[in-house]
Design a protein around this motif. Structure first.
Motif, PDB file in Angstrom:
ATOM      1  N   GLY A 190       0.795  -1.223   0.000  1.00  0.00           N
ATOM      2  CA  GLY A 190       0.000   0.000   0.000  1.00  0.00           C
ATOM      3  C   GLY A 190       0.825   1.269   0.000  1.00  0.00           C
ATOM      4  O   GLY A 190       1.743   1.417   0.800  1.00  0.00           O
ATOM      5  N   ASP A 191       0.504   2.179  -0.936  1.00  0.00           N
ATOM      6  CA  ASP A 191       1.135   3.499  -0.920  1.00  0.00           C
ATOM      7  C   ASP A 191       0.552   4.344   0.206  1.00  0.00           C
ATOM      8  O   ASP A 191       1.262   5.065   0.886  1.00  0.00           O
ATOM      9  CB  ASP A 191       0.922   4.217  -2.253  1.00  0.00           C
ATOM     10  CG  ASP A 191       1.665   3.558  -3.392  1.00  0.00           C
ATOM     11  OD1 ASP A 191       2.715   2.928  -3.137  1.00  0.00           O
ATOM     12  OD2 ASP A 191       1.190   3.654  -4.542  1.00  0.00           O
ATOM     13  N   ARG A 192      -0.762   4.257   0.343  1.00  0.00           N
ATOM     14  CA  ARG A 192      -1.461   4.928   1.445  1.00  0.00           C
ATOM     15  C   ARG A 192      -2.413   3.906   2.037  1.00  0.00           C
ATOM     16  O   ARG A 192      -3.036   3.132   1.327  1.00  0.00           O
ATOM     17  CB  ARG A 192      -2.218   6.160   0.952  1.00  0.00           C
ATOM     18  CG  ARG A 192      -1.256   7.272   0.531  1.00  0.00           C
ATOM     19  CD  ARG A 192      -1.940   8.528   0.050  1.00  0.00           C
ATOM     20  NE  ARG A 192      -2.884   9.121   0.963  1.00  0.00           N
ATOM     21  CZ  ARG A 192      -2.570   9.942   1.988  1.00  0.00           C
ATOM     22  NH1 ARG A 192      -1.327  10.221   2.226  1.00  0.00           N
ATOM     23  NH2 ARG A 192      -3.511  10.478   2.724  1.00  0.00           N
ATOM     24  N   ILE A 193      -2.534   3.949   3.347  1.00  0.00           N
ATOM     25  CA  ILE A 193      -3.345   2.968   4.059  1.00  0.00           C
ATOM     26  C   ILE A 193      -4.419   3.712   4.832  1.00  0.00           C
ATOM     27  O   ILE A 193      -4.122   4.697   5.515  1.00  0.00           O
ATOM     28  CB  ILE A 193      -2.461   2.135   5.019  1.00  0.00           C
ATOM     29  CG1 ILE A 193      -1.414   1.373   4.214  1.00  0.00           C
ATOM     30  CG2 ILE A 193      -3.311   1.197   5.864  1.00  0.00           C
ATOM     31  CD1 ILE A 193      -0.327   0.747   5.053  1.00  0.00           C
ATOM     32  N   ALA A 194      -5.655   3.251   4.696  1.00  0.00           N
ATOM     33  CA  ALA A 194      -6.769   3.810   5.457  1.00  0.00           C
ATOM     34  C   ALA A 194      -7.181   2.777   6.499  1.00  0.00           C
ATOM     35  O   ALA A 194      -7.355   1.608   6.175  1.00  0.00           O
ATOM     36  CB  ALA A 194      -7.939   4.133   4.538  1.00  0.00           C
TER      37      ALA A 194
ATOM     38  N   ARG B  61     -10.698   6.004  10.549  1.00  0.00           N
ATOM     39  CA  ARG B  61     -10.015   6.491  11.755  1.00  0.00           C
ATOM     40  C   ARG B  61      -8.648   7.090  11.478  1.00  0.00           C
ATOM     41  O   ARG B  61      -8.195   7.945  12.220  1.00  0.00           O
ATOM     42  CB  ARG B  61      -9.868   5.361  12.779  1.00  0.00           C
ATOM     43  CG  ARG B  61     -11.174   4.737  13.216  1.00  0.00           C
ATOM     44  CD  ARG B  61     -12.037   5.710  13.973  1.00  0.00           C
ATOM     45  NE  ARG B  61     -13.263   5.061  14.418  1.00  0.00           N
ATOM     46  CZ  ARG B  61     -13.975   5.464  15.443  1.00  0.00           C
ATOM     47  NH1 ARG B  61     -13.642   6.527  16.117  1.00  0.00           N
ATOM     48  NH2 ARG B  61     -15.069   4.813  15.771  1.00  0.00           N
ATOM     49  N   ALA B  62      -7.966   6.632  10.424  1.00  0.00           N
ATOM     50  CA  ALA B  62      -6.637   7.158  10.114  1.00  0.00           C
ATOM     51  C   ALA B  62      -6.290   6.843   8.670  1.00  0.00           C
ATOM     52  O   ALA B  62      -6.702   5.821   8.134  1.00  0.00           O
ATOM     53  CB  ALA B  62      -5.593   6.544  11.039  1.00  0.00           C
ATOM     54  N   VAL B  63      -5.501   7.737   8.057  1.00  0.00           N
ATOM     55  CA  VAL B  63      -5.031   7.555   6.690  1.00  0.00           C
ATOM     56  C   VAL B  63      -3.587   8.033   6.637  1.00  0.00           C
ATOM     57  O   VAL B  63      -3.241   9.060   7.212  1.00  0.00           O
ATOM     58  CB  VAL B  63      -5.870   8.366   5.670  1.00  0.00           C
ATOM     59  CG1 VAL B  63      -5.310   8.217   4.264  1.00  0.00           C
ATOM     60  CG2 VAL B  63      -7.325   7.972   5.717  1.00  0.00           C
ATOM     61  N   GLY B  64      -2.755   7.291   5.935  1.00  0.00           N
ATOM     62  CA  GLY B  64      -1.367   7.711   5.755  1.00  0.00           C
ATOM     63  C   GLY B  64      -0.539   6.598   5.149  1.00  0.00           C
ATOM     64  O   GLY B  64      -1.037   5.505   4.880  1.00  0.00           O
ATOM     65  N   THR B  65       0.729   6.879   4.968  1.00  0.00           N
ATOM     66  CA  THR B  65       1.637   5.838   4.517  1.00  0.00           C
ATOM     67  C   THR B  65       1.901   4.907   5.693  1.00  0.00           C
ATOM     68  O   THR B  65       1.647   5.252   6.849  1.00  0.00           O
ATOM     69  CB  THR B  65       2.973   6.433   4.036  1.00  0.00           C
ATOM     70  OG1 THR B  65       3.633   7.042   5.157  1.00  0.00           O
ATOM     71  CG2 THR B  65       2.772   7.444   2.905  1.00  0.00           C
ATOM     72  N   SER B  66       2.427   3.755   5.389  1.00  0.00           N
ATOM     73  CA  SER B  66       2.742   2.798   6.449  1.00  0.00           C
ATOM     74  C   SER B  66       3.682   3.434   7.468  1.00  0.00           C
ATOM     75  O   SER B  66       3.462   3.343   8.684  1.00  0.00           O
ATOM     76  CB  SER B  66       3.380   1.543   5.841  1.00  0.00           C
ATOM     77  OG  SER B  66       3.784   0.657   6.844  1.00  0.00           O
ATOM     78  N   LEU B  67       4.715   4.096   6.988  1.00  0.00           N
ATOM     79  CA  LEU B  67       5.692   4.714   7.879  1.00  0.00           C
ATOM     80  C   LEU B  67       5.077   5.839   8.711  1.00  0.00           C
ATOM     81  O   LEU B  67       5.328   5.941   9.915  1.00  0.00           O
ATOM     82  CB  LEU B  67       6.885   5.235   7.075  1.00  0.00           C
ATOM     83  CG  LEU B  67       8.037   5.796   7.888  1.00  0.00           C
ATOM     84  CD1 LEU B  67       8.582   4.748   8.867  1.00  0.00           C
ATOM     85  CD2 LEU B  67       9.144   6.268   6.964  1.00  0.00           C
ATOM     86  N   SER B  68       4.238   6.673   8.088  1.00  0.00           N
ATOM     87  CA  SER B  68       3.646   7.780   8.849  1.00  0.00           C
ATOM     88  C   SER B  68       2.698   7.259   9.925  1.00  0.00           C
ATOM     89  O   SER B  68       2.648   7.811  11.031  1.00  0.00           O
ATOM     90  CB  SER B  68       2.922   8.765   7.920  1.00  0.00           C
ATOM     91  OG  SER B  68       1.751   8.198   7.376  1.00  0.00           O
ATOM     92  N   LEU B  69       1.947   6.197   9.632  1.00  0.00           N
ATOM     93  CA  LEU B  69       1.060   5.615  10.645  1.00  0.00           C
ATOM     94  C   LEU B  69       1.865   5.008  11.786  1.00  0.00           C
ATOM     95  O   LEU B  69       1.512   5.146  12.962  1.00  0.00           O
ATOM     96  CB  LEU B  69       0.141   4.568  10.021  1.00  0.00           C
ATOM     97  CG  LEU B  69      -0.922   5.093   9.062  1.00  0.00           C
ATOM     98  CD1 LEU B  69      -1.622   3.941   8.354  1.00  0.00           C
ATOM     99  CD2 LEU B  69      -1.917   5.975   9.787  1.00  0.00           C
ATOM    100  N   LYS B  70       2.966   4.341  11.442  1.00  0.00           N
ATOM    101  CA  LYS B  70       3.812   3.742  12.474  1.00  0.00           C
ATOM    102  C   LYS B  70       4.455   4.811  13.343  1.00  0.00           C
ATOM    103  O   LYS B  70       4.580   4.642  14.555  1.00  0.00           O
ATOM    104  CB  LYS B  70       4.876   2.858  11.840  1.00  0.00           C
ATOM    105  CG  LYS B  70       4.293   1.580  11.253  1.00  0.00           C
ATOM    106  CD  LYS B  70       5.342   0.765  10.527  1.00  0.00           C
ATOM    107  CE  LYS B  70       4.732  -0.476   9.918  1.00  0.00           C
ATOM    108  NZ  LYS B  70       5.736  -1.276   9.201  1.00  0.00           N
ATOM    109  N   ARG B  71       4.862   5.909  12.734  1.00  0.00           N
ATOM    110  CA  ARG B  71       5.451   7.009  13.518  1.00  0.00           C
ATOM    111  C   ARG B  71       4.412   7.647  14.433  1.00  0.00           C
ATOM    112  O   ARG B  71       4.700   8.001  15.563  1.00  0.00           O
ATOM    113  CB  ARG B  71       6.043   8.066  12.600  1.00  0.00           C
ATOM    114  CG  ARG B  71       7.352   7.677  12.015  1.00  0.00           C
ATOM    115  CD  ARG B  71       7.941   8.805  11.220  1.00  0.00           C
ATOM    116  NE  ARG B  71       9.220   8.413  10.668  1.00  0.00           N
ATOM    117  CZ  ARG B  71       9.740   8.915   9.574  1.00  0.00           C
ATOM    118  NH1 ARG B  71       9.091   9.849   8.908  1.00  0.00           N
ATOM    119  NH2 ARG B  71      10.897   8.499   9.143  1.00  0.00           N
TER     120      ARG B  71
END
Length: 152
Positions: A11-15, A23-33
């Motif tokens: 996934g490039d962007r994950i919802a 509840r949240a949207v972002g890249t895998s790395l941004s969600l993990k951060r």
């Protein structure tokens, strides 16, 4: 997809949806951060051998005082390192490189929070927010709610 490993890899962007709401949207790395609370330091050791979890924790806490033992098994010890303590990781790794072999450890590794951990944290936060909103609608005095029941 409902498979978090697949979403993480492809996934490039994950919802993230929970109970039918986004509840949240972002890249895998941004969600993990944003939602990952800790990175995981895992030390492999001989079965039941040194270093003990107490010895390892004492060494790690010299650099990252907020570190805590997550899990101890006969052949490994896992320690949670808060992500906001990343500046202390380099000196910690230098000490681990010299101290662990002398203590009998086989190796160590660091991993970032998994997307599974991120999803569980988002779901916990959403449940807490929903409970607070329900109490507010019912006219009940809100109670302080911890945002996560999970240790990570």
């Amino acid at each position: 997809t409902h498979f978090l490993d697949e979403a993480d890899a492809l996934g490039d962007r994950i919802a993230v949806m929970h109970k039918g709401r986004l509840r949240a949207v972002g890249t895998s790395l941004s969600l993990k951060r944003r939602y990952g609370r800790a990175q995981h330091l895992t030390v492999a050791r001989p079965p039941g051998g040194p270093p003990t979890s107490a010895q390892l924790l004492a060494l790690v806490q010299r650099h990252v005082p907020e570190a805590s033992v997550e899990q101890e098994q006969p052949e490994e010890v896992a320690v949670a390192l808060p992500t906001d303590a990343a500046a202390a990781f380099a000196p910690l790794f230098e000490e681990l490189d010299t101290a662990l072999p002398a203590a009998g450890a086989r190796s160590y590794g660091l991993s970032v929070p998994s997307l599974q951990e991120v999803f569980l944290r988002i779901a916990d936060n959403a449940d807490a927010e929903d409970a607070a909103a329900e109490e507010a609608r019912a006219g009940v005095e809100p109670v302080e709610v911890a945002h996560s029941r999970r240790p990570w």
